[in-house]
Design a protein around this motif. Structure first.
Motif, mmCIF file in Angstrom:
data_model
loop_
_atom_site.group_PDB
_atom_site.id
_atom_site.type_symbol
_atom_site.label_atom_id
_atom_site.label_comp_id
_atom_site.label_asym_id
_atom_site.label_seq_id
_atom_site.Cartn_x
_atom_site.Cartn_y
_atom_site.Cartn_z
ATOM 1 N N VAL A 109 3.512 17.881 -41.223
ATOM 2 C CA VAL A 109 3.692 17.713 -39.824
ATOM 3 C C VAL A 109 4.791 18.690 -39.565
ATOM 4 O O VAL A 109 4.959 19.343 -38.499
ATOM 5 N N THR A 110 5.918 18.604 -40.403
ATOM 6 C CA THR A 110 7.050 19.416 -40.261
ATOM 7 C C THR A 110 6.611 21.081 -40.152
ATOM 8 O O THR A 110 7.354 21.646 -39.190
ATOM 9 N N GLU A 111 6.146 21.292 -41.039
ATOM 10 C CA GLU A 111 5.638 22.900 -40.952
ATOM 11 C C GLU A 111 4.715 23.253 -39.707
ATOM 12 O O GLU A 111 5.041 24.235 -39.032
ATOM 13 N N LEU A 112 3.861 22.455 -39.373
ATOM 14 C CA LEU A 112 2.870 22.913 -38.423
ATOM 15 C C LEU A 112 3.739 22.631 -37.189
ATOM 16 O O LEU A 112 3.444 23.259 -36.329
ATOM 17 N N ALA A 113 4.532 21.778 -36.772
ATOM 18 C CA ALA A 113 5.329 21.704 -35.605
ATOM 19 C C ALA A 113 6.300 22.803 -35.435
ATOM 20 O O ALA A 113 6.424 23.404 -34.386
ATOM 21 N N ILE A 114 6.661 23.298 -36.450
ATOM 22 C CA ILE A 114 7.542 24.682 -36.429
ATOM 23 C C ILE A 114 6.631 25.991 -35.996
ATOM 24 O O ILE A 114 6.985 26.730 -35.004
ATOM 25 N N ARG A 115 5.555 25.871 -36.601
ATOM 26 C CA ARG A 115 4.614 27.000 -36.375
ATOM 27 C C ARG A 115 3.777 27.043 -35.466
ATOM 28 O O ARG A 115 3.424 28.027 -34.677
ATOM 29 N N HIS A 116 3.465 25.734 -34.815
ATOM 30 C CA HIS A 116 2.523 25.683 -33.744
ATOM 31 C C HIS A 116 2.901 24.561 -32.567
ATOM 32 O O HIS A 116 2.474 23.522 -32.614
ATOM 33 N N PRO A 117 4.192 24.780 -31.978
ATOM 34 C CA PRO A 117 4.508 23.533 -31.276
ATOM 35 C C PRO A 117 3.873 23.397 -30.170
ATOM 36 O O PRO A 117 3.493 22.201 -29.463
ATOM 37 N N GLY A 118 2.813 24.121 -29.482
ATOM 38 C CA GLY A 118 2.064 24.068 -28.198
ATOM 39 C C GLY A 118 0.799 23.539 -28.679
ATOM 40 O O GLY A 118 0.059 22.926 -27.607
ATOM 41 N N ASP A 119 0.274 23.726 -29.828
ATOM 42 C CA ASP A 119 -0.957 23.091 -30.182
ATOM 43 C C ASP A 119 -0.985 22.243 -31.402
ATOM 44 O O ASP A 119 -2.019 22.632 -32.287
ATOM 45 N N LEU A 120 -0.131 21.276 -31.537
ATOM 46 C CA LEU A 120 0.206 20.863 -32.928
ATOM 47 C C LEU A 120 -1.073 19.798 -33.085
ATOM 48 O O LEU A 120 -1.626 19.589 -34.002
ATOM 49 N N ALA A 121 -1.621 19.140 -31.876
ATOM 50 C CA ALA A 121 -2.767 18.023 -32.318
ATOM 51 C C ALA A 121 -3.906 18.860 -32.685
ATOM 52 O O ALA A 121 -4.658 18.510 -33.506
ATOM 53 N N GLN A 122 -4.040 20.023 -32.180
ATOM 54 C CA GLN A 122 -5.280 20.664 -32.696
ATOM 55 C C GLN A 122 -5.245 21.092 -34.193
ATOM 56 O O GLN A 122 -6.220 21.123 -34.971
ATOM 57 N N ARG A 123 -3.986 21.537 -34.535
ATOM 58 C CA ARG A 123 -3.526 21.934 -35.959
ATOM 59 C C ARG A 123 -3.783 20.569 -36.810
ATOM 60 O O ARG A 123 -4.541 20.748 -37.846
ATOM 61 N N LEU A 124 -3.381 19.755 -36.444
ATOM 62 C CA LEU A 124 -3.350 18.327 -37.233
ATOM 63 C C LEU A 124 -4.736 17.771 -37.365
ATOM 64 O O LEU A 124 -5.431 17.497 -38.297
#
Length: 347
Positions: A18-33
């Motif tokens: 989640v740390t990496e995804l939050a930095i790379r995709h702050p606006g669509d984090l839920a979709q990435r997770l």
């Protein structure tokens, strides 16, 4: 109505990425997770809120339009093949961008990371290394595990040392390397001295060092079934710096020569096994001629044998006067015996 909680297994996997995804995709984090963990989008959104409650995330936007960023807890986990790996590349690309550490702690983290990964590359004989780094409100934590032969087996092959305790004693002195033409034996030694917590597991043995316990080495409970695992923790408010630790082990405390060491005498003891024999003393003195000043740390010992003390402090000192032996942390009976053999005999 209580919010539904994600299963522990899902939460654990989320914390790894989640740390990496939050930095790379702050606006669509839920979709990435959702894509990473194979979750329905609705569950991924609930998971983001749960991670925020646990300090893994902070919402810098609104409930309807979240803008996620990492919270006080951060973590990155990666696995690499060792063939052709260069230890600075994972640090620069996959780890350093995702943490916010005080500058002097970040340098310690980089030092520990690159030294431990390089050890896995050059010495383990393994195929893979797994690296996990976590930041908490209080600490930087690093775990490096390889699937190789194990550090104590490596030392045993090179130096004919069959007992992991004896191998650990040599590591604790420093300047031990199975490839002296390429390494000086500083990496593991200085990494341990920079850490508040340092745990080494390999070959069915474990040893630990705690910065608040006079940096003494203690035996631990092994948890590593294969290869070598090293765990390092550094307090974010530590006053240690890389420079200070390197200078501490120079003869005068001002240069960068590795001229001083500390020998943890208690490491060779066990229940019903004290320091009595000349053979034990000779084991202690192996490679001490590589140093100018050696502190013999008797912390935790109440007694030693006369033969041990005589061989260590009279015989060795007479044969190697260029090496300054300095006994420290002596109990009264130990001090009395040390002084009796170290002082010249009365005329």
């Amino acid at each position: 109505m209580a919010r539904q909680q994600a299963p522990r297994s899902v939460l654990s996997k989320a914390c790894d990425c989640v740390t990496e995804l939050a930095i790379r995709h702050p606006g669509d984090l839920a979709q990435r997770l959702a894509a990473r963990l194979s979750l329905p989008l609705a569950e991924a959104r609930v998971l983001c809120d749960q991670l925020a409650d646990l300090q893994w995330l902070v919402n810098a936007g609104t409930a309807d339009r979240p803008q996620w960023r990492p919270g006080a807890l951060r973590q990155v986990v990666r696995r690499y093949g060792l063939a052709g790996l260069q230890e600075d590349v994972p640090w620069q690309q996959d780890f350093a961008p995702y943490f916010e550490l005080p500058a002097h702690v970040a340098r310690i983290a980089q030092h520990a990371f690159t030294e431990l990964v390089n050890n896995a590359i050059d010495h383990s004989g393994g195929r893979q290394v797994t690296i996990s780094m976590r930041q908490t409100p209080l600490q930087m934590q690093l775990l490096v595990s390889d699937d190789g032969r194990g550090v104590f087996n490596s030392i045993g092959r090179q130096f004919k040392i069959n007992d992991p305790v004896h191998a650990m004693l040599e590591l604790a002195k420093g300047k031990l390397s199975s490839q002296p033409e390429r390494h000086t034996g500083r990496g593991l030694f200085f990494t341990a001295k920079m850490a508040d917590i340092f745990d080494l597991h390999a070959n069915g043995a474990a040893f630990q060092q705690r910065g608040w316990e006079n940096e003494d080495w203690q035996r631990g409970r092994p948890v590593c079934g294969r290869g070598t695992s090293v765990y390092v923790a550094v307090a974010l408010d530590t006053e240690r710096t890389v420079d200070e630790v390197l200078r501490r082990y120079s003869a005068d405390g001002a240069g960068y020569g590795f001229e001083r060491t500390v020998v943890p005498m208690k490491l060779l003891t066990a229940p019903q096994v004290g320091l009595e024999s000349r053979a034990q003393a000779r084991r202690i003195t192996q490679r001490l001629t590589d140093f100018r000043r050696v502190e013999l740390d008797f912390d935790g010992l109440q007694d030693i044998g006369h033969g041990f003390a005589d061989e260590l402090l009279r015989v060795f000192s007479r044969e190697h006067p260029q090496v300054q032996l300095v006994p420290v942390n002596m109990a009264p009976r130990v001090a009395a015996l040390v002084h009796s053999v170290a002082e010249p005999a009365a005329a």
